[in-house]
Write a protein that holds these residues in place. Structure first.
Motif, PDB file in Angstrom:
ATOM      1  N   GLU A  38       7.298  41.941 -24.815  1.00 35.41           N
ATOM      2  CA  GLU A  38       7.239  41.359 -26.159  1.00 35.41           C
ATOM      3  C   GLU A  38       8.254  41.997 -27.097  1.00 35.41           C
ATOM      4  O   GLU A  38       8.863  41.320 -27.931  1.00 35.41           O
ATOM      5  N   GLY A  39       8.468  43.302 -26.968  1.00 35.69           N
ATOM      6  CA  GLY A  39       9.441  43.991 -27.814  1.00 35.69           C
ATOM      7  C   GLY A  39      10.864  43.555 -27.529  1.00 35.69           C
ATOM      8  O   GLY A  39      11.676  43.412 -28.458  1.00 35.69           O
ATOM      9  N   PHE A  40      11.175  43.312 -26.262  1.00 37.38           N
ATOM     10  CA  PHE A  40      12.511  42.813 -25.920  1.00 37.38           C
ATOM     11  C   PHE A  40      12.677  41.363 -26.372  1.00 37.38           C
ATOM     12  O   PHE A  40      13.755  40.972 -26.812  1.00 37.38           O
ATOM     13  N   LEU A  43      13.423  41.581 -30.048  1.00 40.99           N
ATOM     14  CA  LEU A  43      14.792  42.026 -30.295  1.00 40.99           C
ATOM     15  C   LEU A  43      15.789  40.896 -30.046  1.00 40.99           C
ATOM     16  O   LEU A  43      16.671  40.634 -30.870  1.00 40.99           O
ATOM     17  N   SER A  44      15.657  40.221 -28.930  1.00 40.59           N
ATOM     18  CA  SER A  44      16.586  39.139 -28.594  1.00 40.59           C
ATOM     19  C   SER A  44      16.460  37.974 -29.577  1.00 40.59           C
ATOM     20  O   SER A  44      17.469  37.351 -29.927  1.00 40.59           O
ATOM     21  N   THR A  45      15.268  37.702 -30.038  1.00 42.00           N
ATOM     22  CA  THR A  45      15.075  36.630 -31.013  1.00 42.00           C
ATOM     23  C   THR A  45      15.736  36.975 -32.341  1.00 42.00           C
ATOM     24  O   THR A  45      16.471  36.156 -32.914  1.00 42.00           O
ATOM     25  N   ILE A  46      15.504  38.178 -32.831  1.00 45.12           N
ATOM     26  CA  ILE A  46      16.132  38.603 -34.088  1.00 45.12           C
ATOM     27  C   ILE A  46      17.650  38.568 -33.936  1.00 45.12           C
ATOM     28  O   ILE A  46      18.362  38.061 -34.801  1.00 45.12           O
ATOM     29  N   PHE A  47      18.139  39.105 -32.820  1.00 44.69           N
ATOM     30  CA  PHE A  47      19.581  39.156 -32.578  1.00 44.69           C
ATOM     31  C   PHE A  47      20.191  37.753 -32.576  1.00 44.69           C
ATOM     32  O   PHE A  47      21.160  37.478 -33.289  1.00 44.69           O
ATOM     33  N   TYR A  48      19.638  36.850 -31.783  1.00 45.68           N
ATOM     34  CA  TYR A  48      20.230  35.517 -31.679  1.00 45.68           C
ATOM     35  C   TYR A  48      20.014  34.675 -32.937  1.00 45.68           C
ATOM     36  O   TYR A  48      20.819  33.787 -33.216  1.00 45.68           O
ATOM     37  N   ASN A  49      18.989  34.940 -33.704  1.00 46.81           N
ATOM     38  CA  ASN A  49      18.888  34.291 -35.013  1.00 46.81           C
ATOM     39  C   ASN A  49      20.094  34.675 -35.861  1.00 46.81           C
ATOM     40  O   ASN A  49      20.681  33.829 -36.535  1.00 46.81           O
ATOM     41  N   HIS A 127      13.649  45.303 -36.226  1.00 48.12           N
ATOM     42  CA  HIS A 127      12.650  45.263 -35.153  1.00 48.12           C
ATOM     43  C   HIS A 127      11.419  46.096 -35.518  1.00 48.12           C
ATOM     44  O   HIS A 127      11.540  47.195 -36.056  1.00 48.12           O
ATOM     45  N   SER A 128      10.242  45.590 -35.190  1.00 48.22           N
ATOM     46  CA  SER A 128       8.996  46.258 -35.579  1.00 48.22           C
ATOM     47  C   SER A 128       8.852  47.667 -34.991  1.00 48.22           C
ATOM     48  O   SER A 128       8.259  48.537 -35.636  1.00 48.22           O
ATOM     49  N   VAL A 129       9.366  47.921 -33.811  1.00 47.69           N
ATOM     50  CA  VAL A 129       9.261  49.245 -33.185  1.00 47.69           C
ATOM     51  C   VAL A 129      10.569  50.033 -33.331  1.00 47.69           C
ATOM     52  O   VAL A 129      10.557  51.197 -33.749  1.00 47.69           O
ATOM     53  N   LEU A 130      11.681  49.410 -32.994  1.00 45.43           N
ATOM     54  CA  LEU A 130      12.966  50.118 -33.001  1.00 45.43           C
ATOM     55  C   LEU A 130      13.361  50.602 -34.395  1.00 45.43           C
ATOM     56  O   LEU A 130      14.047  51.613 -34.521  1.00 45.43           O
ATOM     57  N   SER A 131      12.924  49.913 -35.423  1.00 44.27           N
ATOM     58  CA  SER A 131      13.255  50.340 -36.783  1.00 44.27           C
ATOM     59  C   SER A 131      12.672  51.707 -37.096  1.00 44.27           C
ATOM     60  O   SER A 131      13.172  52.414 -37.967  1.00 44.27           O
ATOM     61  N   LYS A 132      11.653  52.122 -36.334  1.00 41.72           N
ATOM     62  CA  LYS A 132      10.981  53.406 -36.564  1.00 41.72           C
ATOM     63  C   LYS A 132      11.258  54.420 -35.445  1.00 41.72           C
ATOM     64  O   LYS A 132      10.762  55.535 -35.502  1.00 41.72           O
TER      65      LYS A 132
END
Length: 175
Positions: A38-40, A43-49, A127-132
């Motif tokens: 789900e985290g990947f 990330l891919s959704t945010i990136f491609y948006n 990203h909800s996790v990577l941002s932290k």
């Protein structure tokens, strides 16, 4: 050109050595364990948006052979497999990832590689996790900076028989 010469050129262009770039692949616990599928996907959704909203037509043209959903799917599957998860990418694309061969037809230059990394860094900050998670984010940034430039450098030396366009798995698509 040897693998070591390609790595040296990618280092020169990115400022990241192959050894540093591989820290993301060897991180413990793995990035997959930290993010999960789900985290990947996130990330891919945010990136491609971000990518599909980019206003540079030359950059946009790199992604014109797939829909946004296809791009998200391919990328997150690759990330899951590369960073410690199940072989989701292999299940749809075949035995080898062939990252350079899959991108060689797109004539990606250094500027486009930098722009790709900029979008990915911004996506990680959202990203909800990577941002932290500074450690994971730094390892991924290093991996992406090096790999993006390696693709640029190595693509110049690909022969037509090394390109990984459509395979039997990629039915009807040109990658």
């Amino acid at each position: 050109m040897s693998k070591y010469e390609l790595q040296a050129e990618a280092f020169e262009a990115s400022g990241i050595s192959v050894e540093i770039s591989q820290e993301a692949v060897n991180l413990s616990p793995s990035i997959y364990d930290r993010l999960g599928i789900e985290g990947f996907q996130e990330l891919s959704t945010i990136f491609y948006n971000r990518v599909f909203e980019d206003d540079d037509p030359r950059f946009q043209s790199i992604f014109s052979s797939s829909t946004k959903q296809e791009a998200i799917e391919n990328q997150y599957r690759f990330f899951v497999q590369t960073f410690g998860g199940p072989d989701l990418y292999r299940q749809t694309k075949g035995k080898y990832t062939r990252l350079v061969g899959r991108h060689a037809n797109y004539n990606i230059g250094k500027q486009a590689a930098h722009r790709w990394v900029d979008h990915m860094e911004a996506a990680m900050k959202e990203h909800s996790v990577l941002s932290k998670d500074d450690e994971t984010r730094k390892c991924l940034v290093d991996y992406f900076k090096y790999t993006a430039q390696y693709i640029v450098v190595a693509s110049k030396f690909m022969r037509s028989d090394q390109l990984s366009g459509g395979t039997t798995v990629d039915k009807g698509r040109v990658w």
